[in-house]
Write a protein that holds these residues in place. Structure first.
Motif, PDB file in Angstrom:
ATOM      1  N   TYR A  55       0.840  -1.187   0.000  1.00 22.12           N
ATOM      2  CA  TYR A  55       0.000   0.000   0.000  1.00 22.12           C
ATOM      3  C   TYR A  55       0.879   1.242   0.000  1.00 22.12           C
ATOM      4  O   TYR A  55       1.837   1.334   0.757  1.00 22.12           O
ATOM      5  CB  TYR A  55      -0.907   0.005   1.234  1.00 22.12           C
ATOM      6  CG  TYR A  55      -1.830  -1.185   1.268  1.00 22.12           C
ATOM      7  CD1 TYR A  55      -3.066  -1.123   0.658  1.00 22.12           C
ATOM      8  CD2 TYR A  55      -1.439  -2.378   1.870  1.00 22.12           C
ATOM      9  CE1 TYR A  55      -3.915  -2.219   0.670  1.00 22.12           C
ATOM     10  CE2 TYR A  55      -2.277  -3.474   1.878  1.00 22.12           C
ATOM     11  CZ  TYR A  55      -3.517  -3.389   1.270  1.00 22.12           C
ATOM     12  OH  TYR A  55      -4.347  -4.485   1.272  1.00 22.12           O
ATOM     13  N   ARG A  56       0.551   2.173  -0.860  1.00 22.15           N
ATOM     14  CA  ARG A  56       1.251   3.456  -0.900  1.00 22.15           C
ATOM     15  C   ARG A  56       0.377   4.457  -0.161  1.00 22.15           C
ATOM     16  O   ARG A  56      -0.765   4.695  -0.528  1.00 22.15           O
ATOM     17  CB  ARG A  56       1.473   3.887  -2.348  1.00 22.15           C
ATOM     18  CG  ARG A  56       2.330   5.123  -2.429  1.00 22.15           C
ATOM     19  CD  ARG A  56       2.827   5.394  -3.814  1.00 22.15           C
ATOM     20  NE  ARG A  56       3.747   4.318  -4.188  1.00 22.15           N
ATOM     21  CZ  ARG A  56       3.833   3.820  -5.416  1.00 22.15           C
ATOM     22  NH1 ARG A  56       3.095   4.278  -6.374  1.00 22.15           N
ATOM     23  NH2 ARG A  56       4.682   2.859  -5.670  1.00 22.15           N
ATOM     24  N   ILE A  57       0.930   5.041   0.884  1.00 22.80           N
ATOM     25  CA  ILE A  57       0.175   5.936   1.756  1.00 22.80           C
ATOM     26  C   ILE A  57       0.757   7.337   1.645  1.00 22.80           C
ATOM     27  O   ILE A  57       1.941   7.558   1.918  1.00 22.80           O
ATOM     28  CB  ILE A  57       0.256   5.443   3.225  1.00 22.80           C
ATOM     29  CG1 ILE A  57      -0.269   4.015   3.310  1.00 22.80           C
ATOM     30  CG2 ILE A  57      -0.498   6.385   4.148  1.00 22.80           C
ATOM     31  CD1 ILE A  57       0.067   3.318   4.595  1.00 22.80           C
ATOM     32  N   GLY A  58      -0.068   8.282   1.233  1.00 22.18           N
ATOM     33  CA  GLY A  58       0.348   9.676   1.137  1.00 22.18           C
ATOM     34  C   GLY A  58      -0.006  10.415   2.406  1.00 22.18           C
ATOM     35  O   GLY A  58      -1.120  10.297   2.915  1.00 22.18           O
ATOM     36  N   VAL A  59       0.944  11.169   2.921  1.00 25.05           N
ATOM     37  CA  VAL A  59       0.747  11.877   4.189  1.00 25.05           C
ATOM     38  C   VAL A  59       1.056  13.361   3.979  1.00 25.05           C
ATOM     39  O   VAL A  59       2.130  13.717   3.492  1.00 25.05           O
ATOM     40  CB  VAL A  59       1.677  11.306   5.288  1.00 25.05           C
ATOM     41  CG1 VAL A  59       1.519  12.081   6.586  1.00 25.05           C
ATOM     42  CG2 VAL A  59       1.417   9.830   5.498  1.00 25.05           C
ATOM     43  N   ASP A  72       3.158  -2.879   3.919  1.00 28.67           N
ATOM     44  CA  ASP A  72       2.404  -4.080   3.566  1.00 28.67           C
ATOM     45  C   ASP A  72       0.976  -4.110   4.104  1.00 28.67           C
ATOM     46  O   ASP A  72       0.200  -4.971   3.707  1.00 28.67           O
ATOM     47  CB  ASP A  72       3.152  -5.329   4.014  1.00 28.67           C
ATOM     48  CG  ASP A  72       3.453  -5.336   5.505  1.00 28.67           C
ATOM     49  OD1 ASP A  72       3.139  -4.346   6.188  1.00 28.67           O
ATOM     50  OD2 ASP A  72       4.006  -6.334   5.979  1.00 28.67           O
ATOM     51  N   SER A  73       0.621  -3.204   4.993  1.00 34.98           N
ATOM     52  CA  SER A  73      -0.756  -3.170   5.481  1.00 34.98           C
ATOM     53  C   SER A  73      -1.109  -1.733   5.873  1.00 34.98           C
ATOM     54  O   SER A  73      -0.228  -0.924   6.148  1.00 34.98           O
ATOM     55  CB  SER A  73      -0.952  -4.089   6.688  1.00 34.98           C
ATOM     56  OG  SER A  73      -0.252  -3.584   7.800  1.00 34.98           O
ATOM     57  N   ARG A  89       7.160   3.534   8.810  1.00 34.25           N
ATOM     58  CA  ARG A  89       5.764   3.074   8.882  1.00 34.25           C
ATOM     59  C   ARG A  89       4.855   4.185   9.355  1.00 34.25           C
ATOM     60  O   ARG A  89       5.225   5.034  10.148  1.00 34.25           O
ATOM     61  CB  ARG A  89       5.641   1.865   9.818  1.00 34.25           C
ATOM     62  CG  ARG A  89       6.202   0.603   9.194  1.00 34.25           C
ATOM     63  CD  ARG A  89       5.732  -0.663   9.868  1.00 34.25           C
ATOM     64  NE  ARG A  89       4.331  -0.950   9.840  1.00 34.25           N
ATOM     65  CZ  ARG A  89       3.702  -1.600   8.855  1.00 34.25           C
ATOM     66  NH1 ARG A  89       4.348  -1.965   7.789  1.00 34.25           N
ATOM     67  NH2 ARG A  89       2.435  -1.866   8.936  1.00 34.25           N
ATOM     68  N   VAL A  90       3.623   4.123   8.855  1.00 37.51           N
ATOM     69  CA  VAL A  90       2.595   5.095   9.205  1.00 37.51           C
ATOM     70  C   VAL A  90       1.584   4.411  10.131  1.00 37.51           C
ATOM     71  O   VAL A  90       1.107   3.318   9.826  1.00 37.51           O
ATOM     72  CB  VAL A  90       1.879   5.606   7.936  1.00 37.51           C
ATOM     73  CG1 VAL A  90       0.787   6.598   8.296  1.00 37.51           C
ATOM     74  CG2 VAL A  90       2.886   6.221   6.974  1.00 37.51           C
ATOM     75  N   TYR A  91       1.291   5.047  11.253  1.00 33.36           N
ATOM     76  CA  TYR A  91       0.330   4.517  12.218  1.00 33.36           C
ATOM     77  C   TYR A  91      -0.722   5.586  12.505  1.00 33.36           C
ATOM     78  O   TYR A  91      -0.443   6.788  12.444  1.00 33.36           O
ATOM     79  CB  TYR A  91       1.010   4.150  13.538  1.00 33.36           C
ATOM     80  CG  TYR A  91       2.050   3.069  13.410  1.00 33.36           C
ATOM     81  CD1 TYR A  91       1.678   1.743  13.433  1.00 33.36           C
ATOM     82  CD2 TYR A  91       3.388   3.390  13.258  1.00 33.36           C
ATOM     83  CE1 TYR A  91       2.644   0.727  13.314  1.00 33.36           C
ATOM     84  CE2 TYR A  91       4.348   2.405  13.138  1.00 33.36           C
ATOM     85  CZ  TYR A  91       3.970   1.073  13.161  1.00 33.36           C
ATOM     86  OH  TYR A  91       4.913   0.085  13.046  1.00 33.36           O
ATOM     87  N   ARG A  92      -1.908   5.145  12.860  1.00 32.19           N
ATOM     88  CA  ARG A  92      -2.949   6.070  13.294  1.00 32.19           C
ATOM     89  C   ARG A  92      -2.550   6.703  14.616  1.00 32.19           C
ATOM     90  O   ARG A  92      -2.034   6.045  15.493  1.00 32.19           O
ATOM     91  CB  ARG A  92      -4.278   5.326  13.427  1.00 32.19           C
ATOM     92  CG  ARG A  92      -5.446   6.225  13.609  1.00 32.19           C
ATOM     93  CD  ARG A  92      -6.709   5.434  13.487  1.00 32.19           C
ATOM     94  NE  ARG A  92      -7.834   6.310  13.779  1.00 32.19           N
ATOM     95  CZ  ARG A  92      -9.027   5.885  14.000  1.00 32.19           C
ATOM     96  NH1 ARG A  92      -9.297   4.599  13.957  1.00 32.19           N
ATOM     97  NH2 ARG A  92     -10.003   6.737  14.264  1.00 32.19           N
TER      98      ARG A  92
END
Length: 93
Positions: A55-59, A72-73, A89-92
């Motif tokens: 997953y590609r997550i834009g922040v 990966d998730s 890694r990106v976390y809530r």
């Protein structure tokens, strides 16, 4: 024996027949077939590695910048969540 090994051996053998004459051609054909089979096997193994979704997550950063992370998730992340970055890694939040 995998398809890559067989195809590599055939291609290597065919290329080997183009070299030399007589005994030299035979040696080149055998060497080409063995070398081609080894290369074909390596390519097949590399292409058969298990794959999984990424997953590609834009922040959007506090300073207005934009950073993209691949992981990966996504866990419980949703669009618009405030997040924290820990390493890569990106976390809530």
């Amino acid at each position: 024996m995998g398809v890559g090994t067989v195809l590599g051996g055939v291609v290597g053998g065919l290329l080997g027949t183009q070299v030399g004459a007589g005994r030299g051609r035979t040696v080149a054909t055998v060497a080409g077939a063995v070398g081609g089979a080894m290369v074909g096997n390596q390519i097949e193994q590399r292409n058969n590695t298990p794959t999984h979704d990424m997953y590609r997550i834009g922040v959007r950063l506090d300073n207005g910048g934009y950073q993209t992370y691949t992981q990966d998730s996504v866990g419980d992340l949703r669009t618009g969540n405030r997040v924290r970055i820990d390493g890569e890694r990106v976390y809530r939040y």
